[in-house]
Design a protein around this motif. Structure first.
Motif, PDB file in Angstrom:
ATOM      1  N   MET A 175       0.817  -1.292   0.290  1.00  0.00           N
ATOM      2  CA  MET A 175      -0.331   0.202  -0.335  1.00  0.00           C
ATOM      3  C   MET A 175       1.279   1.293  -0.348  1.00  0.00           C
ATOM      4  O   MET A 175       1.755   1.719   0.962  1.00  0.00           O
ATOM      5  CB  MET A 175      -1.293   0.262   1.129  1.00  0.00           C
ATOM      6  CG  MET A 175      -1.879   1.161   1.067  1.00  0.00           C
ATOM      7  SD  MET A 175      -3.293   1.059   2.046  1.00  0.00           S
ATOM      8  CE  MET A 175      -4.490  -0.024   2.270  1.00  0.00           C
ATOM      9  N   ALA A 176       0.531   2.596  -1.316  1.00  0.00           N
ATOM     10  CA  ALA A 176       2.010   3.657  -0.879  1.00  0.00           C
ATOM     11  C   ALA A 176       1.098   4.558  -0.202  1.00  0.00           C
ATOM     12  O   ALA A 176       0.000   4.153   0.778  1.00  0.00           O
ATOM     13  CB  ALA A 176       1.210   4.025  -1.903  1.00  0.00           C
ATOM     14  N   LEU A 177       2.422   5.201   0.394  1.00  0.00           N
ATOM     15  CA  LEU A 177       1.873   5.795   1.701  1.00  0.00           C
ATOM     16  C   LEU A 177       2.368   7.196   1.108  1.00  0.00           C
ATOM     17  O   LEU A 177       3.382   8.207   0.603  1.00  0.00           O
ATOM     18  CB  LEU A 177       2.872   5.756   2.672  1.00  0.00           C
ATOM     19  CG  LEU A 177       3.692   6.867   3.832  1.00  0.00           C
ATOM     20  CD1 LEU A 177       1.825   6.211   5.042  1.00  0.00           C
ATOM     21  CD2 LEU A 177       4.314   6.354   5.042  1.00  0.00           C
ATOM     22  N   TYR A 178       1.625   8.068   1.362  1.00  0.00           N
ATOM     23  CA  TYR A 178       1.096   9.524   1.598  1.00  0.00           C
ATOM     24  C   TYR A 178       1.609  10.154   2.644  1.00  0.00           C
ATOM     25  O   TYR A 178       1.218   9.789   3.218  1.00  0.00           O
ATOM     26  CB  TYR A 178       0.622  10.633   0.784  1.00  0.00           C
ATOM     27  CG  TYR A 178       0.078   9.433  -0.552  1.00  0.00           C
ATOM     28  CD1 TYR A 178       0.954  10.587  -2.081  1.00  0.00           C
ATOM     29  CD2 TYR A 178      -0.568   8.613  -1.667  1.00  0.00           C
ATOM     30  CE1 TYR A 178       0.799  10.069  -3.045  1.00  0.00           C
ATOM     31  CE2 TYR A 178      -0.315   8.074  -2.319  1.00  0.00           C
ATOM     32  CZ  TYR A 178       0.585   9.257  -3.532  1.00  0.00           C
ATOM     33  OH  TYR A 178       0.337   8.608  -5.261  1.00  0.00           O
ATOM     34  N   LEU A 179       2.531  11.775   2.792  1.00  0.00           N
ATOM     35  CA  LEU A 179       2.704  12.250   3.602  1.00  0.00           C
ATOM     36  C   LEU A 179       2.642  13.537   3.302  1.00  0.00           C
ATOM     37  O   LEU A 179       2.546  14.369   2.183  1.00  0.00           O
ATOM     38  CB  LEU A 179       4.186  12.074   4.258  1.00  0.00           C
ATOM     39  CG  LEU A 179       5.020  10.787   4.149  1.00  0.00           C
ATOM     40  CD1 LEU A 179       6.681  10.681   4.274  1.00  0.00           C
ATOM     41  CD2 LEU A 179       4.886  10.109   5.486  1.00  0.00           C
ATOM     42  N   LEU A 180       1.947  14.545   4.384  1.00  0.00           N
ATOM     43  CA  LEU A 180       1.440  15.760   4.485  1.00  0.00           C
ATOM     44  C   LEU A 180       2.230  16.303   5.236  1.00  0.00           C
ATOM     45  O   LEU A 180       2.972  15.843   6.826  1.00  0.00           O
ATOM     46  CB  LEU A 180      -0.153  15.814   4.390  1.00  0.00           C
ATOM     47  CG  LEU A 180      -0.753  17.390   4.746  1.00  0.00           C
ATOM     48  CD1 LEU A 180      -0.564  17.728   3.550  1.00  0.00           C
ATOM     49  CD2 LEU A 180      -1.862  17.671   5.795  1.00  0.00           C
ATOM     50  N   PHE A 181       2.860  17.191   4.758  1.00  0.00           N
ATOM     51  CA  PHE A 181       3.521  18.403   5.721  1.00  0.00           C
ATOM     52  C   PHE A 181       2.827  19.771   5.912  1.00  0.00           C
ATOM     53  O   PHE A 181       3.165  19.992   4.868  1.00  0.00           O
ATOM     54  CB  PHE A 181       5.198  18.274   5.552  1.00  0.00           C
ATOM     55  CG  PHE A 181       5.467  18.956   6.118  1.00  0.00           C
ATOM     56  CD1 PHE A 181       6.063  18.232   7.191  1.00  0.00           C
ATOM     57  CD2 PHE A 181       7.133  20.028   5.177  1.00  0.00           C
ATOM     58  CE1 PHE A 181       7.032  19.343   7.677  1.00  0.00           C
ATOM     59  CE2 PHE A 181       7.648  20.823   5.990  1.00  0.00           C
ATOM     60  CZ  PHE A 181       7.790  19.699   7.004  1.00  0.00           C
TER      61      PHE A 181
ATOM     62  N   THR B  72      -2.453   5.521   2.197  1.00  0.00           N
ATOM     63  CA  THR B  72      -2.610   5.297   3.342  1.00  0.00           C
ATOM     64  C   THR B  72      -1.778   7.399   3.960  1.00  0.00           C
ATOM     65  O   THR B  72      -0.714   7.745   2.744  1.00  0.00           O
ATOM     66  CB  THR B  72      -1.722   5.433   4.553  1.00  0.00           C
ATOM     67  OG1 THR B  72      -0.465   4.851   4.056  1.00  0.00           O
ATOM     68  CG2 THR B  72      -2.797   3.905   4.720  1.00  0.00           C
ATOM     69  N   LEU B  73      -2.744   8.127   3.947  1.00  0.00           N
ATOM     70  CA  LEU B  73      -2.195   9.048   4.266  1.00  0.00           C
ATOM     71  C   LEU B  73      -1.285   9.316   5.636  1.00  0.00           C
ATOM     72  O   LEU B  73      -1.826   9.530   7.025  1.00  0.00           O
ATOM     73  CB  LEU B  73      -3.352  10.495   4.267  1.00  0.00           C
ATOM     74  CG  LEU B  73      -2.746  11.808   4.194  1.00  0.00           C
ATOM     75  CD1 LEU B  73      -1.533  12.144   2.950  1.00  0.00           C
ATOM     76  CD2 LEU B  73      -3.819  13.223   4.425  1.00  0.00           C
ATOM     77  N   GLY B  74       0.019   9.757   5.694  1.00  0.00           N
ATOM     78  CA  GLY B  74       1.065  10.079   7.617  1.00  0.00           C
ATOM     79  C   GLY B  74       0.682  11.203   7.358  1.00  0.00           C
ATOM     80  O   GLY B  74       1.116  12.054   6.459  1.00  0.00           O
TER      81      GLY B  74
END
Length: 535
Positions: free
Chosen positions: A1-7, A95-97
């Protein structure tokens, strides 16, 4: 599952995609080691989108919403544009980190995007923060630091900034200073008594009040110089002529030792200092009363300014006191006794700071606990009204005080008190009536101002003096008649002038026509004469 990160940076929102995490492994120590190296970290984490803030005001708005765990419309549109679309009723394939768990829960509730926040995500976001200026190419060196500094200043300023008249911090400082002043004045006045008693020991038994003792010691100075001339000044200080005479008589037969002029000067200076502190304490108490009436008027009218200020200072602020349940407010200030009772399995305390209220002192011994519980309930209601009401009124506090008085009578005599619903309804009706009166008073004030302006204009013009109301009315009617006559006369004069002008114009026109005819006739006769002479 791909992981995206919100900064969430100080300059805008950034979205990163983390790839190849299986190779690194989701071990926090391994991630912590790989974060420092930009070459390794840049291969795993890549920038997908960046949306800068429009202005500093927009940045402050976004920062406030993120700190409160809320997703703004700008953030939602940014995520919907740059993240893969999620079908309705189905889970996302990524998923969004997120660093803030509250923000992640709000995003997942509104957009059905599964969010993740933990030690692993925080370590990856720490690497993003460390190398953020390397990912954004358009950023100049120093721009990010300036944005962070400006946003930090505006955010902290906005958090501290609220209504100046309702700052409860001033009440907390004032009550602390009042308590320390009471202790200091008490210890200093005892020192004055002990010091001056070496010179005049009989004065301690005559004057009991500390402040009055300091004033009397400042006035007497040397006891050997006491005479009947000092009686009026002493009566003015003490308010009792008999005591003044007693002091004079005691000074003549005193057993105290004599002091040198230098020692007497030091005693007088110290007595003056104690008097100044006592006067400052009075001014500080008046200041505390005014501030409590501005910040918590209902609580002050219910339980008193000093006890209410002590409750606010012990809770930390008015909002913290409003959040406390009545059971916590009841034993506020008796935490040591509570934990000692819990530890020894003894009886828990019935009251804390609330004990200083006059209601509990008036209650009987068996009803003190019940009275404390009831009073704490009303204090919690009053503090919540003061904290969250837009306008400060003492109506609710007065009604709650009446309820406590009725409860005291019920415990003593068995008189049934009013129901809480009826009391609150009457309080709400009275506040609404006051608001209506205030609204009606504002236009009345405006109309009075206009009438005053008109009066000032009429006063500037001279008017005949009148004695009675009828005379003034007659004068007004006569003025109107005179104006009408003047207007009619002016209209008649205008008509006459118009008629005269018209007649003159007609006469001028006929005269001109006659002149033209005579000229034409003269020209015709001349032509006829010429023709005859030619023939």
């Amino acid at each position: 599952m791909a992981l995206y990160l919100l900064f969430e940076s100080a300059s805008g929102y950034a979205l990163f995609q983390a790839q190849g995490l299986d190779e690194i492994g989701q071990n926090t120590e391994a991630v912590r080691n790989s974060v420092a190296d930009l070459n390794r970290f840049g291969k795993v984490v890549q920038l997908t989108a960046f949306q800068p803030f429009e202005s500093a005001v927009d940045g402050l708005k976004q920062c406030n919403s993120v700190s409160e765990g809320l997703m703004t419309d700008e953030l939602r549109s940014f995520l919907e544009l740059n993240l893969p679309k999620v079908k309705e009723g189905k889970k996302s394939k990524f998923t969004l980190g997120v660093a803030e768990p509250k923000l992640g829960s709000h995003i997942s509730e509104t957009t059905n995007i599964t969010c993740q926040s933990g030690e692993f995500v925080l370590e990856v976001l720490r690497g993003v923060k460390l190398h953020f200026d390397k990912f954004i190419k358009d950023l100049k060196p120093g721009d990010l630091e300036k944005a962070q500094l400006g946003l930090a200043h505006s955010y902290s300023r906005a958090k501290v900034k609220f209504n100046v008249n309702r700052v409860d911090n001033m009440v907390i400082q004032a009550i602390f200073l009042l308590d320390t002043l009471d202790k200091d004045i008490n210890s200093f006045s005892m020192r004055v008594r002990e010091w001056y008693s070496w010179h005049f020991p009989e004065l301690v038994k005559i004057v009991n009040d500390n402040y009055l003792y300091a004033r009397v010691a400042k006035l007497i100075e040397d006891k050997s110089k006491l005479s009947e001339e000092h009686i009026p000044a002493l009566t003015e200080i003490l308010g009792d002529e008999d005591k003044a005479k007693e002091i004079v008589e005691a000074g003549k037969a005193s057993m105290g030792q004599d002091l040198t002029p230098v020692d007497l000067i030091n005693v007088q200076l110290f007595a003056q200092r104690v008097m100044d502190l006592a006067e400052y304490r009075k001014n500080l108490y008046d200041y505390l009363v005014t501030k409590m009436n501005d910040i918590a008027p209902n609580l002050a009218s219910l339980i008193g300014e000093v006890v209410g200020a002590r409750l606010i200072s012990h809770a930390g602020s008015l909002t913290n006191l409003a959040k406390c349940p009545s059971s916590t407010l009841q034993i506020l200030g008796a935490e040591k006794a509570l934990f000692r009772a819990l530890k020894t399995r003894g009886n828990t305390p019935k009251y804390g700071l609330i004990f200083h209220s006059s209601f509990i002192g008036r209650a009987s011994a068996k009803n003190k606990g019940r009275m404390a519980r009831y009073l704490a309930n009303k204090c919690s209601i009053a503090s919540r009204i003061d904290c969250f009401a837009e306008r400060g009124t003492t109506v609710f506090g007065e009604k709650l005080r009446e309820q406590v008085e009725e409860r005291l009578e019920f415990y003593d005599n068995g008189v049934a008190p009013q129901k809480n619903i009826d009391v609150m309804k009457s309080a709400i009706e009275s506040t609404q009536s006051k608001d209506v009166e205030m609204e009606e008073a504002q236009p009345n004030e405006a109309s009075t101002k206009k009438s005053k302006k008109k009066k000032s204009k009429t006063e500037d013009t001279p008017a005949p003096a009148t004695t009675n109301g009828d005379a003034s009315a007659d004068a007004k009617s006569e003025k109107k008649k005179e104006k009408r006559k003047m207007e009619q006369e002016q209209d008649q004069e205008k008509e006459k002038t118009n008629r005269v002008n018209g007649d003159v114009a007609m006469q001028d026109g006929t005269a001109k026509k006659k002149k033209k005819k005579s000229k034409d006739e003269g020209a015709a006769t001349e032509t006829k004469k010429k023709k005859k002479s030619q023939e």
